[in-house]
Design an enzyme around this catalytic site. Sequence first.
Site, PDB file in Angstrom:
ATOM      1  N   LYS A 151       0.837  -1.130  -0.055  1.00 54.95           N
ATOM      2  CA  LYS A 151       0.070   0.126   0.121  1.00 54.95           C
ATOM      3  C   LYS A 151       0.941   1.192   0.020  1.00 54.95           C
ATOM      4  O   LYS A 151       0.304   2.365  -0.582  1.00 54.95           O
ATOM      5  CB  LYS A 151      -1.167   0.049   1.297  1.00 54.95           C
ATOM      6  CG  LYS A 151      -2.105  -1.125   0.961  1.00 54.95           C
ATOM      7  CD  LYS A 151      -3.145  -0.614   1.895  1.00 54.95           C
ATOM      8  CE  LYS A 151      -4.235  -1.780   1.235  1.00 54.95           C
ATOM      9  NZ  LYS A 151      -5.477  -1.546   1.625  1.00 54.95           N
ATOM     10  N   LYS A 153      -4.449  -9.371  -6.680  1.00 53.87           N
ATOM     11  CA  LYS A 153      -5.568  -9.758  -5.876  1.00 53.87           C
ATOM     12  C   LYS A 153      -6.782  -8.565  -6.418  1.00 53.87           C
ATOM     13  O   LYS A 153      -6.296  -7.411  -6.465  1.00 53.87           O
ATOM     14  CB  LYS A 153      -5.209  -9.789  -4.437  1.00 53.87           C
ATOM     15  CG  LYS A 153      -6.204  -8.552  -3.685  1.00 53.87           C
ATOM     16  CD  LYS A 153      -5.740  -8.915  -2.257  1.00 53.87           C
ATOM     17  CE  LYS A 153      -6.200  -7.413  -1.362  1.00 53.87           C
ATOM     18  NZ  LYS A 153      -7.741  -7.221  -1.032  1.00 53.87           N
ATOM     19  N   LYS A 197     -10.145  -3.138  -3.648  1.00 56.94           N
ATOM     20  CA  LYS A 197     -11.116  -1.863  -3.724  1.00 56.94           C
ATOM     21  C   LYS A 197     -10.229  -0.808  -3.939  1.00 56.94           C
ATOM     22  O   LYS A 197     -10.829   0.141  -4.809  1.00 56.94           O
ATOM     23  CB  LYS A 197     -11.766  -1.661  -2.237  1.00 56.94           C
ATOM     24  CG  LYS A 197     -12.788  -2.520  -1.707  1.00 56.94           C
ATOM     25  CD  LYS A 197     -13.549  -1.995  -0.605  1.00 56.94           C
ATOM     26  CE  LYS A 197     -13.666  -2.760   0.393  1.00 56.94           C
ATOM     27  NZ  LYS A 197     -12.986  -2.529   1.775  1.00 56.94           N
TER      28      LYS A 197
HETATM   29  P1  ATP Z   1      -8.161  -2.790  -0.122  1.00 51.32           P
HETATM   30  O1  ATP Z   1      -7.611  -3.623  -1.442  1.00 51.32           O
HETATM   31  O2  ATP Z   1      -8.460  -1.506  -0.481  1.00 51.32           O
HETATM   32  O3  ATP Z   1      -7.354  -3.149   0.966  1.00 51.32           O
HETATM   33  P2  ATP Z   1     -10.024  -4.858   0.276  1.00 51.32           P
HETATM   34  O4  ATP Z   1     -10.499  -5.126  -1.108  1.00 51.32           O
HETATM   35  O5  ATP Z   1      -8.775  -5.849   0.449  1.00 51.32           O
HETATM   36  O6  ATP Z   1      -9.373  -3.599   0.123  1.00 51.32           O
HETATM   37  P3  ATP Z   1     -11.192  -5.101   2.778  1.00 51.32           P
HETATM   38  O7  ATP Z   1     -12.031  -4.326   3.263  1.00 51.32           O
HETATM   39  O8  ATP Z   1      -9.550  -4.720   3.301  1.00 51.32           O
HETATM   40  O9  ATP Z   1     -11.105  -4.883   1.314  1.00 51.32           O
HETATM   41  O10 ATP Z   1     -11.417  -6.487   3.163  1.00 51.32           O
HETATM   42  C1  ATP Z   1     -12.602  -7.192   3.701  1.00 51.32           C
HETATM   43  C2  ATP Z   1     -12.390  -8.645   3.420  1.00 51.32           C
HETATM   44  O11 ATP Z   1     -12.297  -9.161   2.377  1.00 51.32           O
HETATM   45  C3  ATP Z   1     -11.035  -8.975   4.088  1.00 51.32           C
HETATM   46  O12 ATP Z   1     -11.444 -10.387   5.051  1.00 51.32           O
HETATM   47  C4  ATP Z   1     -10.160  -9.398   3.122  1.00 51.32           C
HETATM   48  O13 ATP Z   1      -9.138 -10.409   3.240  1.00 51.32           O
HETATM   49  C5  ATP Z   1     -11.115 -10.040   1.908  1.00 51.32           C
HETATM   50  N1  ATP Z   1     -10.663  -9.937   0.541  1.00 51.32           N
HETATM   51  C6  ATP Z   1     -10.217  -8.691   0.144  1.00 51.32           C
HETATM   52  N2  ATP Z   1      -9.911  -8.810  -1.028  1.00 51.32           N
HETATM   53  C7  ATP Z   1     -10.039 -10.409  -1.624  1.00 51.32           C
HETATM   54  C8  ATP Z   1      -9.844 -11.016  -2.667  1.00 51.32           C
HETATM   55  N3  ATP Z   1      -9.621 -10.541  -3.799  1.00 51.32           N
HETATM   56  N4  ATP Z   1     -10.007 -12.248  -2.522  1.00 51.32           N
HETATM   57  C9  ATP Z   1     -10.583 -12.850  -1.121  1.00 51.32           C
HETATM   58  N5  ATP Z   1     -10.895 -12.107  -0.275  1.00 51.32           N
HETATM   59  C10 ATP Z   1     -10.603 -10.620  -0.308  1.00 51.32           C
END
Ligand code: ATP
Length: 327
Positions: A112, A194, A197
Site C-alpha cells: 500500500k 488480488k 477496492k
Molecule cells: P483494499 O484492497 O482497499 O485494502 P480490500 O478489497 O482488501 O480493500 P477489505 O475491506 O480490506 O477489502 O477486506 C474485507 C475482507 O475481504 C477481508 O477479509 C479481506 O481479506 C477480503 N478480501 C479482500 N480482497 C479479497 C480478494 N481479492 N479475494 C478474497 N478475499 C478478499
Amino acid sequence: MKKRVFSGIQPTGNIHIGNYLGAMRHWVASQDKFDNIFCIVDLHAITIPQEAGNLRVKTREVAGLLFAVGIDPGKSTVFVQSQVEAHAELAWILNCFTPMGWMQRMTQFKEKSKDQKGQVSVGLFDYPALMAADILLYDTDYVPVGEDQKQHVELTRDIAQRFNSIYGETFRLPEPVMPDIGARIMGLDDPTIKMSKSEERQGHAVNLLDPPDDIRTKIMRATTDSLREIRFDLKRPGIYNLLVIYELFTGRNRADIEARFEGKGYVDLKRELAEVVVEGLGPLQSRYKELMRDPAHIDSLLTDGAARVRPTAERVLAAVKDKVGLG
Ligand code: ATP
Ligand code: LTN
C-alpha cells in the site's frame, strides 16, 4: 458457549465479489454456529486519505451490503469501529508492546505504501496494531478473512502472546480462518494481483452493486491467455480465476464444470459466467435497494450493535489498563 468470531471490513471504495467470496459469504454461512461480531473499520479507512462526506456514505453502504448479503442483526452484531472508543485506546497500548521489526515485515504495508509515494501516514504503518486491538478486545476465537489478512492475524497472535508472557494470561489467541477456495480472487484485468477496492481501473473488479450490463462488460473483457482448453489450471491465472468465480457462484464441482465447457471457447465461458454472476448478485442488490429506503434504520442497527459490544470491549480494556498500571 458458542465460539466468538470477529472480522472487519473497510468502508472504502466499492465492495467487490472478492470481498464477498473470500469473506462476507462465509460470515453469513456461519452465523448460527458462532457468536459473531462484524466491524466496519472506519478508523482503518482513514489510514489512507478519505473525504469526510464520502466516508460517512460508504460506512452506511457497507452496513447495508452486510445486511443485504444476509447478516442477520438478530444473530450477529454489526457495528462501526469509531463508535467504540476502546479500539483506539487498546491500539495505543499494543503499539507499545510491538517491536518495530514485526511491523516492518507486514506485506500489506509494503504494497500500500508503494501507491502513496511520499504521502504514507504513520497510521498506515500502524494499521496492524489497530487490527490486533479489534480482535483482542472481544476474546475472539476465529477471524474469517481472505488470504491477504492472514499475516495480520498472525501478528495479532504474536502481540497477544508477548503481552500475556509479560503480564499473565490476558488475551485469548485468535486463529485466522480462510476458505479453501476463493481466499484470493484475482483482478479481472490483471489476474496476477488480488482483486482490490483500491484499484480504480474500470475493468478490475465486479462490484456487488454493479448494474448487470457493467458486470457483463467487465467479465467479457477479463484478461485470459491465448490457449483454448478450459481447465482449472493454476498456471493459467486468468482462466483459473474465472472458473473459481463460476465454481463459487454455482456450487458445481470442478469435474462437472470442465465437462460442461469441454470443446467450448473462452467467450462461451465468459458469457455464461456473466449471467451466473448477474443472477447471483440480483437478490442481494434488490435487498440492498429495499434497505436503503430507510437509512435511519441502518444507522439505528449500527448504534445498537455498538451498544451491544461496548461492555465486552470496555471490560477487556480495563483489565489491560489495570495490568499495565494505567488509570
Ligand atoms: P483494499 O484492497 O482497499 O485494502 P480490500 O478489497 O482488501 O480493500 P477489505 O475491506 O480490506 O477489502 O477486506 C474485507 C475482507 O475481504 C477481508 O477479509 C479481506 O481479506 C477480503 N478480501 C479482500 N480482497 C479479497 C480478494 N481479492 N479475494 C478474497 N478475499 C478478499
Ligand atoms: N484489515 C482488514 C480489515 C480489518 C479486520 C479487523 C479483519 C480490520 N480489523 C479485524 C479481521 C479482524 C482488511 O483490510 N480486510
